[in-house]
Structure formats: structure tokens, C-alpha cells
Design an enzyme around this catalytic site. Structure first.
Site, PDB file in Angstrom:
ATOM      1  N   ASP A   7       0.693  -1.280  -0.174  1.00  0.00           N
ATOM      2  CA  ASP A   7       0.236  -0.043  -0.172  1.00  0.00           C
ATOM      3  C   ASP A   7       1.046   1.235  -0.069  1.00  0.00           C
ATOM      4  O   ASP A   7       1.751   1.486   1.005  1.00  0.00           O
ATOM      5  CB  ASP A   7      -1.006  -0.101   1.240  1.00  0.00           C
ATOM      6  CG  ASP A   7      -2.138   1.013   1.268  1.00  0.00           C
ATOM      7  OD1 ASP A   7      -2.080   1.700   0.115  1.00  0.00           O
ATOM      8  OD2 ASP A   7      -2.935   1.141   1.875  1.00  0.00           O
ATOM      9  N   ASP A 102      -2.442   2.139  -6.399  1.00  0.00           N
ATOM     10  CA  ASP A 102      -1.370   2.244  -5.357  1.00  0.00           C
ATOM     11  C   ASP A 102      -1.556   0.985  -4.026  1.00  0.00           C
ATOM     12  O   ASP A 102      -1.029   1.218  -3.185  1.00  0.00           O
ATOM     13  CB  ASP A 102      -1.939   3.761  -4.259  1.00  0.00           C
ATOM     14  CG  ASP A 102      -3.343   3.527  -3.895  1.00  0.00           C
ATOM     15  OD1 ASP A 102      -4.054   2.686  -4.191  1.00  0.00           O
ATOM     16  OD2 ASP A 102      -3.889   4.334  -3.120  1.00  0.00           O
ATOM     17  N   GLU A 103      -2.227   0.082  -4.699  1.00  0.00           N
ATOM     18  CA  GLU A 103      -1.959  -1.057  -3.816  1.00  0.00           C
ATOM     19  C   GLU A 103      -2.167  -2.486  -4.505  1.00  0.00           C
ATOM     20  O   GLU A 103      -2.779  -2.477  -5.800  1.00  0.00           O
ATOM     21  CB  GLU A 103      -3.223  -1.074  -2.819  1.00  0.00           C
ATOM     22  CG  GLU A 103      -4.545  -0.958  -3.204  1.00  0.00           C
ATOM     23  CD  GLU A 103      -5.520  -1.011  -2.061  1.00  0.00           C
ATOM     24  OE1 GLU A 103      -5.474  -1.982  -1.097  1.00  0.00           O
ATOM     25  OE2 GLU A 103      -6.549  -0.437  -2.122  1.00  0.00           O
TER      26      GLU A 103
END
Length: 348
Positions: A7, A102-103
Site C-alpha cells: 500500500d 496504489d495497492e
């Protein structure tokens, strides 16, 4: 199975701070109009100290912090950074499942035989992402997706939490029940009315009580997750996301002209491997003698497959990387991503 959840820390805001270092340490909100009906996409950690968080209305955010700086999202820029991050991650752990810009999840078991080695791999991922993009990320390593995801949020920003096999239930037990993926507002309300406040309390529910509170298949699914049982594999795409070539030198090379010659050779290899495809993004990767990595990318509005054009863009990226950190290189690589098939014209 050993899986990690990655993350990126306050991703949109972190990118904006990299683009404009004067924003660092100031409360920063990326989202809509604070004087309209917009919502917060993300906030940096300086803004979070005022209680600002994602999905909050921007009007509430500016009420809590009147001196916060508000920026509209720049999704094209964020996609470029995201692409650089995931290209870098795949250099350490080849198999990943992206769940957002983003993850995502990493199949750490593919490169690490045990949890001790898995920690070292996770640390290498963090170092590689930081070296390539200057972004930081938090990782959780565990035997299942659900535990890894909760673990990645435990030590943000930039932390690492490893939950070895057999410790899943003890790790999850103290967390609030709403932290368990799959527990929605209605399920949370039912559980809280019954006095089930923690994940450990949910894990301990007997069958009959579970059926009363969460009828159907949801109850057993959530109780299994509360115990750390989550058999879901990584969901992988068969689509090729990039074509690349790289060279580790027998001796470190500092001469820029020699490095450009190496890039020309690698560009030819990449152009051959594209085989009927073009790519819109060219990335040059460099590795220094201390094994730190940097990547710089350039994106075009249309795809290319010409080796000379790839080489020109790769050289430009190399110049940017060396401007940030001059010195000898241990490794040099090129990747072309944003792939698409050639469009053939039919003659009639």
C-alpha cells in the site's frame, strides 16, 4: 502460501509533494472543490493530523483545517508513477495482483521459501520502490490476503509487518471488527448490537450464534477470515504488461557514452521482442554498485516500436536518472509498456 499486501503511503499527495517539494510538511488535500460538493481523494499525513481522511467532504476538510492546500487530482501523472512503481516491484517479485494504482498483492512465496526470507524480500521491495520513485510504501506479509491487507495498515507510513503462519488468529484478534474486509455497515451494526466488537470475538462465535447474526454464506466466510483463513489466490492477468531487456555489467560503468551504446543494443532487443505491438511508455532502469535502483519513464500519446526512437527516449531517461544521482552503474535496463497491437490497414 506467503503473500504480501503493498500500500503506497498517501499516494496522490505523495506524488504532488515530489512534483513540488514546497508542499512537504504542509497540510495537503487532493480532491474536489472545498467550496463545492467535492470529496477528499487523499490527504497527506500533515492534513490527517486534523482528522482529514479519504471520502470526507472537502467542505468538512477545510472546516477542520482552513489553511490546508487543496489540489485537484492529476490522474495521468499518478498513472505514470504507479506504472513505475509496479514495474519496479515486478523486478523483485515477478507475480503481482494490482488492486488499484496504489495497492496490490505480491506472491512473495515465489521467491522466498520461508517467512524469514520473506521479510528480506519485503524490505527489498520497499527499498526498490523508494530508489526508483522516491515514494514510500507499507507492506504486510502473511499466509493469506486478508491478514496481509490488515497487516499492511498497521505501521503506516513506510512500515513492515510480518505475520508468520500459525499466528494469524492472535494477530487479528484485537482489531476492531470493522477492519475485517467484507464487514459492511449492516453486518457491523448487527455484530455490535450483539456485543461483537473485535475480530477475535467474531472468530470465537459458535455456529448457531453466527447463523443468527449473519445468515447465509456471509457468516462462515467472515468467521474464517477472522481466524486468518482465506484461500483466495492472486488474480492474475495473462496480458503482457511490458517488454524489457537489461544487462548486468561485469564491471561497473561510469562513462556515459558507453552507457548510451549499451542502451542502443538493449533498445534493439526490446524492439524485436515487441513483435507486432507498440508501446507508449519507455522506462530506463539503473542499478548502482550499492544495489539501489532508480527508474525514469517517458510516455507518448501514441505507441512506438522503432528501435532508434526507443533508444532516444531511453537515453533521455538515463540523463534524468544520472542527473539525480551521478556515478557508475552496475546494471542498465529498458522496458516498453502501455502495449497495444499494431493497427493494420486493409487494402480493398
Amino acid at each position: 502460501m506467503i503473500v504480501a499486501h503493498l500500500d503506497l503511503d498517501a499516494f496522490f499527495a505523495a506524488v504532488e509533494e515530489l512534483e513540488d517539494p514546497s508542499l512537504r510538511e504542509k497540510p495537503l488535500v487532493v480532491g474536489g472543490d472545498p467550496h463545492g460538493r467535492g470529496v477528499v481523494a487523499t490527504a497527506n499525513y500533515a492534513a490527517r493530523r486534523f482528522g482529514i481522511h479519504s471520502a470526507m467532504s472537502c467542505a468538512e476538510a477545510i472546516r477542520r483545517c482552513p489553511h490546508a492546500i487543496f489540489l485537484r487530482p492529476r490522474h495521468r501523472l499518478y498513472r505514470e508513477y504507479s506504472r513505475a512503481v509496479w514495474d519496479t516491484v515486478r523486478e523483485v517479485v515477478p507475480t503481482v495482483e494490482r488492486t488499484g494504482m496504489d495497492e496490490g498483492y505480491l506472491d512473495v512465496g515465489e521467491v522466498a521459501p520461508d517467512f524469514g526470507r520473506a521479510r528480506a524480500v519485503a524490505e527489498a521491495v520497499q527499498a526498490a520502490v523508494r530508489g526508483a520513485t522516491s515514494l514510500t510504501c507499507a507492506l504486510g506479509v502473511a499466509s493469506s490476503k486478508v491478514v496481509a491487507k490488515i497487516a499492511s495498515d498497521r505501521r503506516k507510513p513506510g512500515g513492515l509487518t510480518v505475520v508468520p503462519a500459525g499466528r494469524e488468529g492472535a494477530f487479528l484478534a484485537p482489531f476492531d471488527v470493522r477492519r475485517l474486509p467484507g464487514v459492511g455497515p449492516r453486518s457491523e451494526e448487527r455484530l455490535r448490537r450483539a456485543g461483537v466488537e473485535t475480530i477475535g470475538a467474531l472468530a470465537a462465535l459458535p455456529d448457531e450464534r453466527l447463523r443468527q447474526l449473519l445468515p447465509g454464506k456471509l457468516g462462515p466466510l467472515l468467521r474464517d477470515r477472522a481466524r486468518g483463513i482465506d484461500p483466495r489466490p492472486l488474480e492474475l492477468s495473462s496480458e503482457t504488461v511490458s517488454v524489457s531487456a537489461e544487462e548486468t555489467f561485469e564491471r561497473d560503468i561510469e562513462d556515459v557514452e558507453r552507457l548510451r551504446d549499451e542502451l542502443r543494443r538493449l533498445s534493439g532487443h526490446v524492439a524485436e521482442r515487441l513483435g507486432g505491438q507498440t508501446g507508449r511508455t519507455v522506462t530506463t532502469k539503473v542499478r548502482y554498485p550499492d544495489f539501489s535502483i532508480r527508474s525514469r519513464s517517458t510516455s507518448l500519446p501514441v505507441g512506438i516500436d522503432d528501435p532508434e526512437r526507443i533508444w532516444e527516449l531511453a537515453c533521455s531517461c538515463l540523463d534524468r536518472a544520472l542527473a539525480d544521482r551521478p556515478g557508475a552503474l552496475r546494471l542498465l535496463g529498458i522496458a516498453v509498456s502501455g502495449l497495444e497491437a499494431h493497427r493494420q490497414l486493409e487494402l480493398v
